[in-house]
Scaffold this motif. Structure first.
Motif, PDB file in Angstrom:
ATOM      1  N   ASP A 112      -1.890  67.446 -13.643  1.00 50.17           N
ATOM      2  CA  ASP A 112      -2.867  66.451 -14.225  1.00 50.17           C
ATOM      3  C   ASP A 112      -2.186  66.023 -15.743  1.00 50.17           C
ATOM      4  N   SER A 113      -1.183  66.673 -16.311  1.00 50.89           N
ATOM      5  CA  SER A 113      -0.350  66.176 -17.370  1.00 50.89           C
ATOM      6  C   SER A 113       0.176  64.929 -17.145  1.00 50.89           C
ATOM      7  N   LEU A 114       0.870  64.698 -15.331  1.00 53.55           N
ATOM      8  CA  LEU A 114       1.817  63.843 -16.021  1.00 53.55           C
ATOM      9  C   LEU A 114       0.763  62.649 -15.667  1.00 53.55           C
ATOM     10  N   ARG A 115      -0.738  62.220 -14.828  1.00 51.81           N
ATOM     11  CA  ARG A 115      -1.580  61.965 -14.478  1.00 51.81           C
ATOM     12  C   ARG A 115      -2.120  61.018 -15.653  1.00 51.81           C
ATOM     13  N   HIS A 116      -2.606  61.926 -17.385  1.00 55.18           N
ATOM     14  CA  HIS A 116      -2.803  61.392 -17.774  1.00 55.18           C
ATOM     15  C   HIS A 116      -1.682  61.099 -19.023  1.00 55.18           C
ATOM     16  N   SER A 117      -0.455  61.323 -18.677  1.00 55.50           N
ATOM     17  CA  SER A 117       1.157  60.156 -19.168  1.00 55.50           C
ATOM     18  C   SER A 117       0.183  59.426 -19.293  1.00 55.50           C
ATOM     19  N   VAL A 118       1.037  58.618 -17.682  1.00 54.93           N
ATOM     20  CA  VAL A 118       0.864  57.810 -17.490  1.00 54.93           C
ATOM     21  C   VAL A 118      -0.322  56.941 -17.566  1.00 54.93           C
ATOM     22  N   ASP A 119      -1.410  57.079 -17.583  1.00 57.80           N
ATOM     23  CA  ASP A 119      -2.540  56.483 -18.696  1.00 57.80           C
ATOM     24  C   ASP A 119      -2.693  56.327 -19.921  1.00 57.80           C
ATOM     25  N   VAL A 120      -1.735  56.952 -20.452  1.00 62.18           N
ATOM     26  CA  VAL A 120      -1.843  56.524 -22.192  1.00 62.18           C
ATOM     27  C   VAL A 120      -0.408  55.721 -22.120  1.00 62.18           C
ATOM     28  N   VAL A 121       0.161  55.538 -21.220  1.00 61.98           N
ATOM     29  CA  VAL A 121       1.415  54.521 -21.526  1.00 61.98           C
ATOM     30  C   VAL A 121       0.644  53.158 -20.813  1.00 61.98           C
ATOM     31  N   ALA A 122      -0.212  53.129 -19.880  1.00 63.99           N
ATOM     32  CA  ALA A 122      -0.853  51.756 -19.061  1.00 63.99           C
ATOM     33  C   ALA A 122      -1.750  51.134 -20.538  1.00 63.99           C
ATOM     34  N   SER A 123      -2.344  52.302 -20.586  1.00 65.94           N
ATOM     35  CA  SER A 123      -3.451  52.396 -21.153  1.00 65.94           C
ATOM     36  C   SER A 123      -2.684  51.210 -23.131  1.00 65.94           C
ATOM     37  N   THR A 124      -2.114  51.877 -23.208  1.00 66.16           N
ATOM     38  CA  THR A 124      -1.107  51.192 -24.558  1.00 66.16           C
ATOM     39  C   THR A 124      -0.733  49.938 -24.101  1.00 66.16           C
ATOM     40  N   MET A 125      -0.206  49.827 -22.703  1.00 66.15           N
ATOM     41  CA  MET A 125       0.335  48.291 -22.834  1.00 66.15           C
ATOM     42  C   MET A 125      -1.198  47.153 -22.598  1.00 66.15           C
ATOM     43  N   ARG A 126      -1.799  47.835 -21.919  1.00 66.90           N
ATOM     44  CA  ARG A 126      -3.393  47.141 -21.702  1.00 66.90           C
ATOM     45  C   ARG A 126      -3.526  46.441 -23.264  1.00 66.90           C
ATOM     46  N   LEU A 127      -3.459  47.580 -24.258  1.00 68.50           N
ATOM     47  CA  LEU A 127      -3.622  47.014 -25.433  1.00 68.50           C
ATOM     48  C   LEU A 127      -3.528  46.076 -26.328  1.00 68.50           C
ATOM     49  N   THR A 128      -1.647  46.083 -25.909  1.00 64.81           N
ATOM     50  CA  THR A 128      -0.945  45.903 -26.634  1.00 64.81           C
ATOM     51  C   THR A 128      -0.103  44.094 -25.886  1.00 64.81           C
ATOM     52  N   ARG A 129      -0.447  44.514 -24.877  1.00 67.65           N
ATOM     53  CA  ARG A 129      -0.136  43.461 -24.600  1.00 67.65           C
ATOM     54  C   ARG A 129       0.167  41.902 -24.852  1.00 67.65           C
ATOM     55  N   PRO A 130       0.874  41.138 -24.737  1.00 67.89           N
ATOM     56  CA  PRO A 130       0.882  39.317 -24.791  1.00 67.89           C
ATOM     57  C   PRO A 130       0.373  38.619 -24.166  1.00 67.89           C
ATOM     58  N   VAL A 131      -0.294  37.710 -24.908  1.00 73.06           N
ATOM     59  CA  VAL A 131      -1.462  36.626 -24.150  1.00 73.06           C
ATOM     60  C   VAL A 131      -0.962  35.302 -23.789  1.00 73.06           C
ATOM     61  N   ARG A 132      -1.034  34.387 -23.244  1.00 76.32           N
ATOM     62  CA  ARG A 132       0.619  33.472 -22.724  1.00 76.32           C
ATOM     63  C   ARG A 132      -0.412  31.834 -22.790  1.00 76.32           C
ATOM     64  N   THR A 133      -1.863  32.228 -22.753  1.00 80.07           N
ATOM     65  CA  THR A 133      -2.452  31.325 -22.480  1.00 80.07           C
ATOM     66  C   THR A 133      -4.188  31.428 -22.689  1.00 80.07           C
ATOM     67  N   THR A 134      -5.401  30.469 -23.216  1.00 79.87           N
ATOM     68  CA  THR A 134      -6.485  30.679 -23.134  1.00 79.87           C
ATOM     69  C   THR A 134      -7.132  30.514 -21.572  1.00 79.87           C
ATOM     70  N   LEU A 135      -8.206  31.449 -21.999  1.00 80.04           N
ATOM     71  CA  LEU A 135      -8.905  31.399 -20.267  1.00 80.04           C
ATOM     72  C   LEU A 135      -9.210  30.063 -20.220  1.00 80.04           C
ATOM     73  N   SER A 136     -10.339  29.615 -21.454  1.00 76.92           N
ATOM     74  CA  SER A 136     -10.643  28.313 -22.260  1.00 76.92           C
ATOM     75  C   SER A 136     -10.251  27.331 -21.652  1.00 76.92           C
ATOM     76  N   PRO A 137     -10.095  26.224 -20.727  1.00 82.55           N
ATOM     77  CA  PRO A 137      -9.653  24.844 -20.467  1.00 82.55           C
ATOM     78  C   PRO A 137      -9.698  24.053 -21.564  1.00 82.55           C
ATOM     79  N   VAL A 138     -11.274  23.611 -22.398  1.00 86.05           N
ATOM     80  CA  VAL A 138     -11.215  23.303 -23.830  1.00 86.05           C
ATOM     81  C   VAL A 138     -11.356  23.943 -24.908  1.00 86.05           C
ATOM     82  N   MET A 139     -11.240  24.539 -24.974  1.00 83.04           N
ATOM     83  CA  MET A 139     -11.495  25.425 -26.839  1.00 83.04           C
ATOM     84  C   MET A 139     -10.039  25.526 -27.040  1.00 83.04           C
TER      85      MET A 139
END
Length: 461
Positions: free
Chosen positions: A209-236
């Motif tokens: 359980d602890s290993l799974r939680h640690s992996v979840d926290v790291v993955a969650s942090t990466m999702r929260l902070t990852r750079p975004v390189r392009t907009t999804l909107s082709p207009v704006m």
């Protein structure tokens, strides 16, 4: 400054990320000026951060700190102007947007309030400008309740000295920059150490359980902070430092009832209305899009937090624009937002902000400038508020775009949803078309309400 406040401050290395909040209160009459000045004088004593300025730390990575401004001058922060003829709503919005585009004098407290008289039908407007590091939306409403009245005649309040002492007790005292840096670094290290100790204990007792939680926290942090390189909107896609404002209005109770009928909350109905509107806006530009990337501020404020400051984290995620059924869209939005609210990294936001503040400010731009839309829902006052004998009839917030094409903020006030739109005209050159599209989105959601509301979505207060 807290780490989240400091992040708002550091963003401004890129002027597109300027973190200025503007709010406009529509008043049923021109406020009594001497009463207004007295109200603000007393209010700044009840909310001491309004008398503080920012002093930048000598050590580059240490957060600035709030200090009393020895030259505090209320008359510089509180102003009044008369609108030129015809004194219509467009003139108010134009004043508000140009005020929001102007940088603060950072040698003074970071706020300005301006009363605009000369509005049609003998009305007035109060334009409030604050820096985001001074407060967030929820904190702004808490501050407003400390300053404004609850009756036209005025409100008798408790002892100012007791209020100030309570706030002072929760504000950090002045310490030197190097000590502040050491203190900040120590808190981060201690926090991480505590997490490691807890993780180690858990690993011994419940290794899987602890290993799974640690992996979840790291993955969650990466999702929260990852750079975004392009907009999804082709207009704006284009980003500039220019801004334009627009407003919408919708009935509060029917909108909440419509969202609830589909299994969602008011916030879910609000987001669904934006997505339906954005789908139409893109169709008008010849684009069919499956999703848009949205920044959603998530409040972390608790009852024990002091007035002012940022107590939010910014979650960035994609929401669908290819679902035409409002009820189905509300359910999908609800599921996505709930998953993000439960992300393990949300609880670690202040520590993540501390780590990001040690990195180049350009990383913040990479995280934010390719987001399509910022959407914020602020719970306002359920009862009428008064300013020096004038009643606030509508209350709009124009929150910063934070690098997106536009920010749309819903402020609930009495029985109204007051929706403020802060748009970058580089991304949205046709703001009227965008506003009409969003209004259609609100109408589609309101159509779920039974019985149907009598009040239509409007664009002018």
């Amino acid at each position: 400054m807290t780490q989240t406040d400091y992040m708002s401050w550091r963003m401004e290395a890129d002027p597109i990320l300027r973190s200025t909040i503007v709010a406009v209160a529509v008043l049923d009459r021109v406020p009594d000026w001497p009463r207004f000045v007295d109200m603000m004088e007393r209010g700044t004593k009840r909310v001491p951060i309004f008398r503080r300025k920012v002093v930048t730390a000598a050590v580059g990575v240490a957060p600035p700190r709030w200090v009393e401004d020895p030259d505090f001058d209320l008359t510089w922060h509180v102003r009044r102007c008369t609108l030129t003829e015809p004194g219509d709503w467009d003139a108010v919005l134009d004043f508000a947007r140009t005020t929001g585009m102007a940088a603060f004098d950072k040698e003074r407290p970071l706020w300005e309030f301006t009363v605009l008289d000369g509005l049609d039908h003998h009305r007035a407007a109060l334009v409030m400008k604050v820096h985001h590091c001074l407060t967030d939306g929820v904190g702004g409403m808490q501050i407003a309740r400390e300053i404004v009245d609850f009756t036209r005649e005025g409100t008798v309040r408790g002892d100012d000295a007791e209020v100030v002492a309570a706030h002072e007790g929760r504000m950090p005292g002045p310490i030197n920059s190097l000590a502040r840096y050491r203190d900040m670094t120590g808190r981060i290290v201690r926090g991480l150490s505590t997490e490691m100790v807890r993780g180690g204990e858990g690993l011994i007792r419940h290794p899987a359980d602890s290993l799974r939680h640690s992996v979840d926290v790291v993955a969650s942090t990466m999702r929260l902070t990852r750079p975004v390189r392009t907009t999804l909107s082709p207009v704006m896609r284009t980003r500039t430092t220019r801004r334009r404002f627009a407003v919408l209005e919708a009935p509060l109770e029917p909108l909440g009832r419509a969202a609830e009928s589909a299994g969602g909350s008011l916030n879910d109905g609000f987001l669904a209305a934006i997505l339906l509107g954005m789908a139409k806006y893109h169709r008008l530009h010849g684009a069919e899009i499956p999703a848009l990337r949205v920044t959603l501020p998530i409040s972390l404020r608790t009852d024990t937090d002091p007035l002012g400051g940022n107590r939010i984290t910014l979650a960035r995620f994609a929401l669908p624009t290819n679902i035409g059924d409002p009820a189905q869209l509300i359910r999908e939005v609800h599921a996505v937002v709930e998953r993000w609210r439960k992300e393990p990294a949300i609880a670690l936001s202040s520590r993540i902000a501390g780590a990001l503040n040690l990195l180049p400010a350009s990383l913040l731009a990479n995280m934010l400038e390719h987001v399509d839309v910022v959407a914020s829902n602020v719970v306002g006052s359920p009862v009428p508020l008064f300013v020096a004998g004038s009643q606030i009839t509508r209350y709009y917030a124009f929150s910063p775009t934070l690098g997106s094409a536009f920010n749309v903020t819903l402020m609930s006030y009495t029985s109204h949803c007051c929706v403020g739109i802060n748009a970058d005209p580089g991304a949205v050159p046709d703001l009227d078309t965008l506003t009409d599209s969003l209004a259609d989105g609100f109408r589609a959601v309101l159509a779920l309400c039974s019985p149907a509301p009598d009040t239509a979505v409007v664009s002018v207060p």
